[in-house]
Write an enzyme that holds these catalytic residues in place. Sequence first.
Site, PDB file in Angstrom:
ATOM      1  N   GLU A  54     -17.840   6.725  -9.211  1.00 56.25           N
ATOM      2  CA  GLU A  54     -17.164   7.828  -9.892  1.00 56.25           C
ATOM      3  C   GLU A  54     -17.674   9.183  -9.410  1.00 56.25           C
ATOM      4  O   GLU A  54     -16.885  10.098  -9.142  1.00 56.25           O
ATOM      5  CB  GLU A  54     -17.371   7.743 -11.412  1.00 56.25           C
ATOM      6  CG  GLU A  54     -16.886   6.465 -12.036  1.00 56.25           C
ATOM      7  CD  GLU A  54     -17.978   5.407 -12.209  1.00 56.25           C
ATOM      8  OE1 GLU A  54     -17.981   4.740 -13.262  1.00 56.25           O
ATOM      9  OE2 GLU A  54     -18.802   5.236 -11.295  1.00 56.25           O
ATOM     10  N   CYS A  92     -21.651   9.138 -15.487  1.00 55.30           N
ATOM     11  CA  CYS A  92     -20.322   9.266 -14.905  1.00 55.30           C
ATOM     12  C   CYS A  92     -19.303   9.787 -15.918  1.00 55.30           C
ATOM     13  O   CYS A  92     -18.436  10.590 -15.578  1.00 55.30           O
ATOM     14  CB  CYS A  92     -19.883   7.938 -14.314  1.00 55.30           C
ATOM     15  SG  CYS A  92     -20.911   7.453 -12.902  1.00 55.30           S
ATOM     16  N   HIS A 100     -22.999   6.780  -7.767  1.00 54.76           N
ATOM     17  CA  HIS A 100     -22.039   5.849  -8.364  1.00 54.76           C
ATOM     18  C   HIS A 100     -20.658   6.165  -7.804  1.00 54.76           C
ATOM     19  O   HIS A 100     -20.386   7.299  -7.380  1.00 54.76           O
ATOM     20  CB  HIS A 100     -22.010   5.995  -9.879  1.00 54.76           C
ATOM     21  CG  HIS A 100     -23.245   5.499 -10.557  1.00 54.76           C
ATOM     22  ND1 HIS A 100     -23.272   5.221 -11.899  1.00 54.76           N
ATOM     23  CD2 HIS A 100     -24.490   5.239 -10.097  1.00 54.76           C
ATOM     24  CE1 HIS A 100     -24.485   4.796 -12.243  1.00 54.76           C
ATOM     25  NE2 HIS A 100     -25.241   4.813 -11.160  1.00 54.76           N
ATOM     26  N   CYS A 153     -20.644   4.732 -16.974  1.00 53.25           N
ATOM     27  CA  CYS A 153     -21.937   4.904 -17.646  1.00 53.25           C
ATOM     28  C   CYS A 153     -21.994   6.321 -18.227  1.00 53.25           C
ATOM     29  O   CYS A 153     -21.102   7.137 -17.985  1.00 53.25           O
ATOM     30  CB  CYS A 153     -23.066   4.680 -16.638  1.00 53.25           C
ATOM     31  SG  CYS A 153     -23.234   6.014 -15.420  1.00 53.25           S
TER      32      CYS A 153
END
Length: 159
Positions: free
Chosen positions: A57, A88, A55, A85
């Site tokens: 992040e 993260c 992801h 999420c």
Amino acid sequence: MEIDYIFLMKIALAEAEKAWTEGEVPVGAVLADQEGNILAKAHNRCISLNDPTAHAEILAIRKAAKIKKNYRLNNTILVVTIEPCPMCAGAAVNARIEKLVFGAHDPKTGSAGSVYDIAFGKKLNHNIKIISGILSEECGSLLKKFFEMKRKGEVPKWS
């Protein structure tokens, strides 16, 4: 010194647009120090890297940790186009990020107050200050448009 969150979010949006062109979910992230200097920026790359943890992040956190030569990113600001999420948000807490700034809320998996509150868990030894809604229209509409086009087959299909 006042941090220009709109400027940082525009950079995160540019990262999200890169993700789109690569057929990835258009999410972008920027990690900056407390003066607003950019340490790292990234976009989603789960598909291209065959990595469910890639992801935006996570990738930005990894880059910044390498640069700082420390897994703790004290006094930093994570700017993301969508609310993180659980994975993260947990990584941001573990990295000791001071502030999380995001654009659009995520009503399905948002973990900075929408669905979960990992970024500010009362039982955790570190909490993150949260600022939400920065360029939320732009951030949210980018994701909405991406998924609308994906359903029509106008964005590459995932295998």
